[in-house]
Design a protein around this motif. Sequence first.
Motif, PDB file in Angstrom:
ATOM      1  N   LEU A  58     -17.932  16.750 -32.487  1.00 47.61           N
ATOM      2  CA  LEU A  58     -17.719  16.147 -31.173  1.00 47.61           C
ATOM      3  C   LEU A  58     -16.304  16.415 -30.662  1.00 47.61           C
ATOM      4  CD1 LEU A  58     -19.412  12.604 -31.192  1.00 47.61           C
ATOM      5  CD2 LEU A  58     -20.201  14.697 -30.079  1.00 47.61           C
ATOM      6  N   ARG A 102     -14.519  12.738 -22.711  1.00 51.71           N
ATOM      7  CA  ARG A 102     -14.252  11.632 -23.632  1.00 51.71           C
ATOM      8  C   ARG A 102     -15.313  10.551 -23.527  1.00 51.71           C
ATOM      9  NH1 ARG A 102     -12.180  11.390 -28.265  1.00 51.71           N
ATOM     10  NH2 ARG A 102     -10.712  12.966 -27.494  1.00 51.71           N
ATOM     11  N   LYS A 103     -15.870  10.336 -22.330  1.00 51.71           N
ATOM     12  CA  LYS A 103     -16.916   9.325 -22.153  1.00 51.71           C
ATOM     13  C   LYS A 103     -18.150   9.692 -22.973  1.00 51.71           C
ATOM     14  CE  LYS A 103     -19.714   7.050 -18.580  1.00 51.71           C
ATOM     15  NZ  LYS A 103     -19.981   6.962 -17.115  1.00 51.71           N
ATOM     16  N   GLU A 104     -18.560  10.967 -22.914  1.00 55.86           N
ATOM     17  CA  GLU A 104     -19.717  11.420 -23.698  1.00 55.86           C
ATOM     18  C   GLU A 104     -19.431  11.344 -25.187  1.00 55.86           C
ATOM     19  OE1 GLU A 104     -20.073  12.987 -19.632  1.00 55.86           O
ATOM     20  OE2 GLU A 104     -18.445  13.053 -21.120  1.00 55.86           O
ATOM     21  N   PHE A 105     -18.199  11.677 -25.567  1.00 57.14           N
ATOM     22  CA  PHE A 105     -17.797  11.573 -26.972  1.00 57.14           C
ATOM     23  C   PHE A 105     -18.008  10.152 -27.480  1.00 57.14           C
ATOM     24  CE2 PHE A 105     -14.706  10.179 -30.053  1.00 57.14           C
ATOM     25  CZ  PHE A 105     -14.700  11.170 -31.024  1.00 57.14           C
ATOM     26  N   THR A 106     -17.494   9.177 -26.741  1.00 53.15           N
ATOM     27  CA  THR A 106     -17.589   7.778 -27.169  1.00 53.15           C
ATOM     28  C   THR A 106     -19.041   7.325 -27.278  1.00 53.15           C
ATOM     29  OG1 THR A 106     -15.471   7.307 -26.103  1.00 53.15           O
ATOM     30  CG2 THR A 106     -16.888   5.422 -26.612  1.00 53.15           C
ATOM     31  N   LEU A 107     -19.858   7.710 -26.305  1.00 50.50           N
ATOM     32  CA  LEU A 107     -21.268   7.326 -26.314  1.00 50.50           C
ATOM     33  C   LEU A 107     -22.006   7.940 -27.501  1.00 50.50           C
ATOM     34  CD1 LEU A 107     -23.774   6.048 -24.997  1.00 50.50           C
ATOM     35  CD2 LEU A 107     -23.999   8.136 -23.616  1.00 50.50           C
ATOM     36  N   LEU A 108     -21.831   9.237 -27.710  1.00 53.01           N
ATOM     37  CA  LEU A 108     -22.548   9.925 -28.785  1.00 53.01           C
ATOM     38  C   LEU A 108     -22.087   9.428 -30.160  1.00 53.01           C
ATOM     39  CD1 LEU A 108     -22.515  13.529 -27.296  1.00 53.01           C
ATOM     40  CD2 LEU A 108     -24.528  12.065 -27.632  1.00 53.01           C
ATOM     41  N   ILE A 140     -17.722  18.743 -23.404  1.00 53.71           N
ATOM     42  CA  ILE A 140     -18.081  17.361 -23.093  1.00 53.71           C
ATOM     43  C   ILE A 140     -16.792  16.607 -22.795  1.00 53.71           C
ATOM     44  CG2 ILE A 140     -20.150  17.379 -24.553  1.00 53.71           C
ATOM     45  CD1 ILE A 140     -18.594  15.662 -26.580  1.00 53.71           C
TER      46      ILE A 140
END
Length: 206
Positions: A182, A193-199, A191
Amino acid sequence: TQSGPVAVCLWAPESSSVAHAPSAAREIPPGGITLGMQSADPKGVSISVYAGLSVSATEVGAILPGAVTHPPAKQFDLMADIREGRHVVVIVDGVFHQTPAVSPIEIMDAMRRGLVVYGCSSMGALRAAELFDYGMRGVGEIFEWVRSCPGFRDDFLAQVFAEHDGQVIPLSVPYVDFLFNLQRLVDSKQIGRKEFTLLERIFRQF
């Protein structure tokens, strides 16, 4: 696994731009293994490597020709290395839970008897972080991450596997691999940072 908030730390070189987890083959100490202050002649040094998940026996042989490769380390394996007169032990992978893990005490006993013990990538990185101040030698990104992350948990390195015909077969993806992947996707701007946190949160729920 834990689904609630957890402190997640990342340690990755600024030059990382390819989306893949740290390579255990790169983290194994190469021909520059040292004994004390002297660079060891590989032909004169007896080396045991415990791996199979993070790196294959073939890859180990390419990095450390002549090394004896074993399945992931378990309790009392290093006692055999002492009896067999090994000079160097490299712990990459190790077992726990169903089988007792290689313990800090036996690693320290091996070092007291003169063995040089390296750790990287998985169980080796964990033990090296625990015993760094006592002389165990840690190598690689994951070792540095374990040492620097205050929210680190042992299960971040855990992986389910099976054994068949002498081969170690991974059956799951360890959290650390997913996390580093990630981060590399973030670094390469594939991707945000928002997608990182969600995944990352979703992965920890399983």
